[in-house]
Design a protein around this motif. Structure first.
Motif, PDB file in Angstrom:
ATOM      1  N   GLU A  88       1.241 -51.364  14.309  1.00  0.00           N
ATOM      2  CA  GLU A  88       0.019 -51.868  13.669  1.00  0.00           C
ATOM      3  C   GLU A  88       0.211 -53.313  13.216  1.00  0.00           C
ATOM      4  N   SER A  89       1.383 -53.612  12.664  1.00  0.00           N
ATOM      5  CA  SER A  89       1.670 -54.998  12.253  1.00  0.00           C
ATOM      6  C   SER A  89       1.684 -55.923  13.463  1.00  0.00           C
ATOM      7  N   VAL A  90       2.232 -55.431  14.577  1.00  0.00           N
ATOM      8  CA  VAL A  90       2.304 -56.234  15.800  1.00  0.00           C
ATOM      9  C   VAL A  90       0.898 -56.534  16.332  1.00  0.00           C
ATOM     10  N   VAL A  91       0.059 -55.503  16.410  1.00  0.00           N
ATOM     11  CA  VAL A  91      -1.308 -55.699  16.911  1.00  0.00           C
ATOM     12  C   VAL A  91      -2.049 -56.711  16.029  1.00  0.00           C
ATOM     13  N   LYS A  92      -1.910 -56.575  14.720  1.00  0.00           N
ATOM     14  CA  LYS A  92      -2.574 -57.494  13.788  1.00  0.00           C
ATOM     15  C   LYS A  92      -2.071 -58.923  13.993  1.00  0.00           C
ATOM     16  N   ALA A  93      -0.753 -59.088  14.064  1.00  0.00           N
ATOM     17  CA  ALA A  93      -0.166 -60.426  14.222  1.00  0.00           C
ATOM     18  C   ALA A  93      -0.590 -61.051  15.547  1.00  0.00           C
ATOM     19  N   GLU A  94      -0.562 -60.266  16.616  1.00  0.00           N
ATOM     20  CA  GLU A  94      -0.921 -60.810  17.939  1.00  0.00           C
ATOM     21  C   GLU A  94      -2.406 -61.172  18.007  1.00  0.00           C
ATOM     22  N   SER A  95      -3.265 -60.346  17.381  1.00  0.00           N
ATOM     23  CA  SER A  95      -4.707 -60.658  17.361  1.00  0.00           C
ATOM     24  C   SER A  95      -4.962 -61.956  16.615  1.00  0.00           C
ATOM     25  N   GLU A  96      -4.311 -62.107  15.469  1.00  0.00           N
ATOM     26  CA  GLU A  96      -4.502 -63.321  14.679  1.00  0.00           C
ATOM     27  C   GLU A  96      -3.983 -64.540  15.440  1.00  0.00           C
ATOM     28  N   THR A  97      -2.911 -64.338  16.199  1.00  0.00           N
ATOM     29  CA  THR A  97      -2.341 -65.449  16.966  1.00  0.00           C
ATOM     30  C   THR A  97      -3.270 -65.869  18.109  1.00  0.00           C
ATOM     31  N   VAL A  98      -3.878 -64.885  18.772  1.00  0.00           N
ATOM     32  CA  VAL A  98      -4.865 -65.215  19.818  1.00  0.00           C
ATOM     33  C   VAL A  98      -5.978 -66.072  19.212  1.00  0.00           C
ATOM     34  N   ASP A  99      -6.526 -65.633  18.070  1.00  0.00           N
ATOM     35  CA  ASP A  99      -7.608 -66.394  17.419  1.00  0.00           C
ATOM     36  C   ASP A  99      -7.151 -67.809  17.069  1.00  0.00           C
ATOM     37  N   ARG A 100      -5.933 -67.909  16.552  1.00  0.00           N
ATOM     38  CA  ARG A 100      -5.393 -69.220  16.163  1.00  0.00           C
ATOM     39  C   ARG A 100      -5.277 -70.137  17.381  1.00  0.00           C
ATOM     40  N   TYR A 101      -4.821 -69.594  18.505  1.00  0.00           N
ATOM     41  CA  TYR A 101      -4.637 -70.428  19.705  1.00  0.00           C
ATOM     42  C   TYR A 101      -5.962 -70.803  20.368  1.00  0.00           C
ATOM     43  N   VAL A 102      -6.947 -69.943  20.274  1.00  0.00           N
ATOM     44  CA  VAL A 102      -8.275 -70.296  20.805  1.00  0.00           C
ATOM     45  C   VAL A 102      -8.814 -71.501  20.018  1.00  0.00           C
ATOM     46  N   TYR A 103      -8.669 -71.419  18.700  1.00  0.00           N
ATOM     47  CA  TYR A 103      -9.107 -72.528  17.841  1.00  0.00           C
ATOM     48  C   TYR A 103      -8.306 -73.799  18.156  1.00  0.00           C
ATOM     49  N   ARG A 104      -6.976 -73.635  18.287  1.00  0.00           N
ATOM     50  CA  ARG A 104      -6.099 -74.790  18.522  1.00  0.00           C
ATOM     51  C   ARG A 104      -6.382 -75.418  19.891  1.00  0.00           C
ATOM     52  N   MET A 105      -6.699 -74.600  20.869  1.00  0.00           N
ATOM     53  CA  MET A 105      -6.986 -75.113  22.208  1.00  0.00           C
ATOM     54  C   MET A 105      -8.227 -76.010  22.170  1.00  0.00           C
ATOM     55  N   LYS A 106      -9.245 -75.589  21.446  1.00  0.00           N
ATOM     56  CA  LYS A 106     -10.460 -76.402  21.315  1.00  0.00           C
ATOM     57  C   LYS A 106     -10.150 -77.704  20.579  1.00  0.00           C
ATOM     58  N   GLN A 107      -9.302 -77.585  19.548  1.00  0.00           N
ATOM     59  CA  GLN A 107      -8.884 -78.770  18.789  1.00  0.00           C
ATOM     60  C   GLN A 107      -8.138 -79.754  19.702  1.00  0.00           C
ATOM     61  N   ALA A 108      -7.254 -79.219  20.546  1.00  0.00           N
ATOM     62  CA  ALA A 108      -6.476 -80.068  21.460  1.00  0.00           C
ATOM     63  C   ALA A 108      -7.389 -80.756  22.473  1.00  0.00           C
ATOM     64  N   GLN A 109      -8.412 -80.056  22.928  1.00  0.00           N
ATOM     65  CA  GLN A 109      -9.383 -80.663  23.855  1.00  0.00           C
ATOM     66  C   GLN A 109     -10.132 -81.802  23.176  1.00  0.00           C
TER      67      GLN A 109
END
Ligand SMILES: [Fe+2]
Ligand SMILES: [Fe+2]
Length: 143
Positions: A88-109
């Motif tokens: 459960e901790s892994v799923v939560k951490a990985e989901s939050e990381t996906v969201d963080r990288y989607v945001y960061r990818m837009k920022q990088a663009q």
């Protein structure tokens, strides 16, 4: 709206702290996991560590390339010996990381670093796979 280098660097350092968190989390869970499924979960956790280390290497390198200083401490990891709580901790951490990288990818663009955006895109695919694999393990073993 343009993105400042310092803003991007702050974000990448948050990402790096969470990659270090993922490394510590998977390594700790691999060592601490108990029960009938210990062997397979241990192998699964250790397999993920390799990807997270690649991500951490990339981010630390990118941060220094942009003139920043990489963080040296992981974000906090929740300790447990219970396999279900681990997953459960892994799923939560990985989901939050996906969201963080989607945001960061837009920022990088917006910042104009398309190489970074492209690598983040690949990292989103890795983290999505981690999340889905962990979800399947949770589903398979505990209903
Ligand atoms: Fe990662
Ligand atoms: Fe991951």
């Amino acid at each position: 709206m343009s993105v400042e280098t310092s803003t991007l660097l702050d974000g990448l350092n948050v990402d790096l702290a969470h990659e270090y968190q993922a490394i510590v989390m998977y390594n700790t869970y691999a060592a601490a996991v108990t029960g009938i499924h210990r062997k397979e979960l241990q192998a699964f956790f250790l397999e993920e560590v390799a990807d997270e280390f690649e991500h951490a290497k990339f981010l630390a390198d990118k941060i220094t390339a942009l003139g920043g200083t990489p963080v040296t401490s992981p974000a906090e990891v929740r300790f447990t010996t219970d396999p279900r709580e681990m997953l459960e901790s892994v799923v939560k951490a990985e989901s939050e990381t996906v969201d963080r990288y989607v945001y960061r990818m837009k920022q990088a663009q917006e910042y104009g670093d398309y190489g970074l955006a492209s690598t983040l895109d690949a990292m989103i695919a890795d983290e999505t796979r981690h999340k889905e694999e962990s979800e399947k393990l949770l589903r398979g073993q505990w209903g």
